[in-house]
Design an enzyme around this catalytic site. Structure first.
Site, mmCIF file in Angstrom:
data_model
loop_
_atom_site.group_PDB
_atom_site.id
_atom_site.type_symbol
_atom_site.label_atom_id
_atom_site.label_comp_id
_atom_site.label_asym_id
_atom_site.label_seq_id
_atom_site.Cartn_x
_atom_site.Cartn_y
_atom_site.Cartn_z
ATOM 1 N N GLY A 92 -77.646 70.762 -26.875
ATOM 2 C CA GLY A 92 -77.169 71.051 -28.220
ATOM 3 C C GLY A 92 -77.635 72.382 -28.763
ATOM 4 N N ARG A 93 -78.711 72.928 -28.193
ATOM 5 C CA ARG A 93 -79.195 74.240 -28.621
ATOM 6 C C ARG A 93 -79.668 75.070 -27.430
ATOM 7 N NH1 ARG A 93 -85.151 73.310 -31.415
ATOM 8 N NH2 ARG A 93 -85.930 71.747 -29.964
ATOM 9 N N LYS A 113 -83.066 78.659 -24.792
ATOM 10 C CA LYS A 113 -83.210 77.585 -25.781
ATOM 11 C C LYS A 113 -83.133 78.188 -27.178
ATOM 12 C CE LYS A 113 -86.020 73.446 -26.569
ATOM 13 N NZ LYS A 113 -87.181 72.689 -26.075
ATOM 14 N N ASP A 125 -77.338 73.106 -35.741
ATOM 15 C CA ASP A 125 -76.885 74.498 -35.732
ATOM 16 C C ASP A 125 -77.102 75.172 -34.381
ATOM 17 O OD1 ASP A 125 -79.644 74.949 -35.634
ATOM 18 O OD2 ASP A 125 -79.795 75.466 -37.757
ATOM 19 N N GLY A 126 -77.709 74.458 -33.442
ATOM 20 C CA GLY A 126 -77.893 75.016 -32.113
ATOM 21 C C GLY A 126 -79.002 76.043 -32.011
ATOM 22 N N ARG A 176 -86.459 79.934 -20.877
ATOM 23 C CA ARG A 176 -87.149 78.903 -20.111
ATOM 24 C C ARG A 176 -86.775 79.018 -18.636
ATOM 25 N NH1 ARG A 176 -87.069 72.845 -22.381
ATOM 26 N NH2 ARG A 176 -84.914 72.857 -21.651
ATOM 27 N N ARG A 183 -82.010 65.950 -15.638
ATOM 28 C CA ARG A 183 -82.764 64.900 -16.317
ATOM 29 C C ARG A 183 -82.295 63.526 -15.843
ATOM 30 N NH1 ARG A 183 -83.488 67.574 -21.674
ATOM 31 N NH2 ARG A 183 -82.690 69.682 -21.433
ATOM 32 N N ASP A 252 -83.613 61.312 -21.731
ATOM 33 C CA ASP A 252 -83.011 62.644 -21.616
ATOM 34 C C ASP A 252 -84.062 63.747 -21.625
ATOM 35 O OD1 ASP A 252 -83.015 61.626 -24.471
ATOM 36 O OD2 ASP A 252 -82.667 63.745 -24.863
ATOM 37 N N ASP A 262 -89.194 69.603 -22.206
ATOM 38 C CA ASP A 262 -88.752 69.497 -23.597
ATOM 39 C C ASP A 262 -89.917 69.248 -24.559
ATOM 40 O OD1 ASP A 262 -86.197 70.039 -22.939
ATOM 41 O OD2 ASP A 262 -85.400 68.040 -23.255
#
Length: 488
Positions: A92-93, A113, A125-126, A176, A183, A252, A262
């Site tokens: 999502g981001r 990221k 908003d990502g 990253r 995952r 996830d 994460d």
């Protein structure tokens, strides 16, 4: 050594089913600038440190320019969040920019990221903020320094782009680097959406790129699952021994390679509390420190279920049993190293458990207790109670435990070797939340000196670093009570 333009990209993820991702172009940041660059991670990619001085570096990784060879992809996956299945997940981001092959044939994912909205951003908003980017940047360095499998961070790019969280902050991107960003949730997505042929294709991809030695085995999928269980056990045992709490162990957020993945509301133990909850959004304590071993087993069970088109129940059960056995064995090994024990004794289990109970009862700093203990010779132990005065009162319980420990050490063959082992397995420096918070506050004012200092000591946390003693001190009272949430 290479420059960005001479990197070798393979973009092997593009060979996977189209349903596993969507091509997305990063959204540019306003007035981007380099916050920090990690030469140790650059070395993994065979990049020179002067790469960061090239203006195109910031432009490329802030979405303001492109690099030939990159093929940005927002990955689609799903997962169980706090025990509940959620089909609407994905990058999502984040964006997988591509995968790099180094001269020794090693594959590295290059990931951005905070690159803006994707089809999987939902209402977000990502973007990432400077605060969270610094936390992950420091944490990945800390974990690697501790010898714990982790994703890595090449650099942080800051900007003037405003982002609304609890308050208005500035957007940042984190570059990253990892061997894989796959995952548990990738397999869950393909299973629950009925894409079983694609699930097998993904499993074949994982074996080809990460478990190539399994291709000649009779049951490669069962062996792949066992390897994932094995690596997860090694990771969890390391977390528990060093006192690390992840905070959001959703499926996830679980790596198929056993990488710490994460970073969000993570925390290292200050006072020893097995029930420590580092994420203040975790109201039920599902992901408390002492729950991590069982949660990892739960997550592996969820992964095993998602692999039922490829595995039978016996194979899944075998993998899960291997996890539990390996976790117990590895955790015992790690804790024995923390106490400098090389031989086995019937008294060891009680010695371990009674010590942890003592630390919990007196709210003793976990890391500093073990570090202090790692300097005391066997002959000095009966008279060493006062050396712990800064950590907790010289109680009769402590004296009794130190006497028992001394008697146990009389079985060990070499005391100087014991101390050396303990000093290499009990870090002097950990990434305490208050240190990360201070680094964030200074960086928000344009001062990155504390990030520099932390990166130095966290990369080598077992060394003394005489000029950085302040970073190894007990945390202030306020530093023990910082609230860290998923937005972190």
């Amino acid at each position: 050594m290479k420059t960005l333009s001479t990197l070798t990209f393979t973009n092997s993820y593009c060979d996977l089913p189209d349903s596993l991702g969507t091509r997305v172009t990063p959204q540019p940041l306003d007035s981007p600038f380099l916050v920090h660059f990690n030469p140790l991670v650059a070395e993994k990619l065979e990049l020179t440190s002067i790469t960061a001085l090239d203006p195109s570096f910031v432009d490329i990784f802030s979405g303001n320019a492109t690099l030939v060879g990159l093929s940005p992809l927002a990955m689609k996956y799903c997962g169980h969040q706090f025990g509940q299945y959620n089909p609407d997940l994905g990058d999502g981001r984040g964006l997988l920019l591509g995968d790099i092959i180094t001269s020794n044939g090693r594959k590295w994912d290059l990931h951005l990221k905070g690159s803006g909205k994707t089809p999987y951003s939902r209402t977000g908003d990502g973007r990432a903020v400077l605060r969270s980017s610094i936390r992950e940047y420091l944490a990945s360095t800390a974990m690697e320094g501790l010898g714990i499998a982790t994703t890595h961070a090449l650099a942080i790019i800051g900007s003037e782009t405003p982002v609304a969280r609890e308050e208005i902050e500035t957007a940042a991107t984190l570059i990253r680097v990892a061997e894989s960003h796959l995952r548990f949730g990738h397999f869950e997505y393909l299973f629950y959406s009925g894409q079983h042929a694609e699930l097998q294709q993904l499993a074949d991809y994982v074996i080809e790129h990460h478990f190539a030695e399994l291709t000649t085995t009779d049951s490669p999928y069962a062996e792949m699952f066992k390897q994932i269980c094995h690596r997860t056990a090694i990771m969890i045992a390391a977390w528990q021994a060093v006192g690390f709490a992840h905070g959001v162990m959703n499926t996830d957020n679980m790596s198929i390679l056993g990488l710490t993945f994460d970073y969000g509301p993570f925390g290292f133990l200050d006072d020893y509390d097995p029930h420590y909850i580092c994420n203040h959004s975790d109201y039920s304590g599902r992901y408390a420190f002492d729950q991590q071993p069982s949660i990892a087993l739960w997550n592996l069970s969820a992964l095993g279920y998602a692999l039922t088109p490829l595995l039978d129940k016996t194979e899944i059960d075998h993998g899960l049993e291997h996890y539990q056995h390996q976790l117990q064995q590895q955790y015992s090994h790690n804790m024995r190293q923390k106490l400098g024990l090389t031989l086995m004794s019937d008294v060891d289990s009680a010695l371990f458990s009674d010590l942890l109970q003592l630390l919990q009862q007196h709210h003793v700093d976990y890391s500093l207790f073990f570090r202090t203990l790692s300097y005391i010779t066997v002959t000095d132990l009966p008279h060493s109670c006062s050396l712990f005065s800064e950590l907790f009162p010289c109680t009769s319980d402590l004296k009794k435990w130190l006497d028992r420990y001394q008697q146990r050490l009389l079985l060990e063959p070499n005391d100087s070797q014991r101390l050396a082992v303990m000093q290499q397995h009990n870090p002097k420096y950990i990434l305490r939340n208050y240190l990360a918070q201070q680094a964030i506050e200074k960086a928000q004012q344009g001062d990155y000196q504390l990030i520099d200092q932390l990166m130095t000591v966290l990369a080598r946390p077992f060394d003394e670093h005489k000029n950085a003693e302040i970073l190894a001190q007990l945390p202030p009272h306020w530093g023990k009570h910082l609230e860290i949430s998923c937005s972190s």
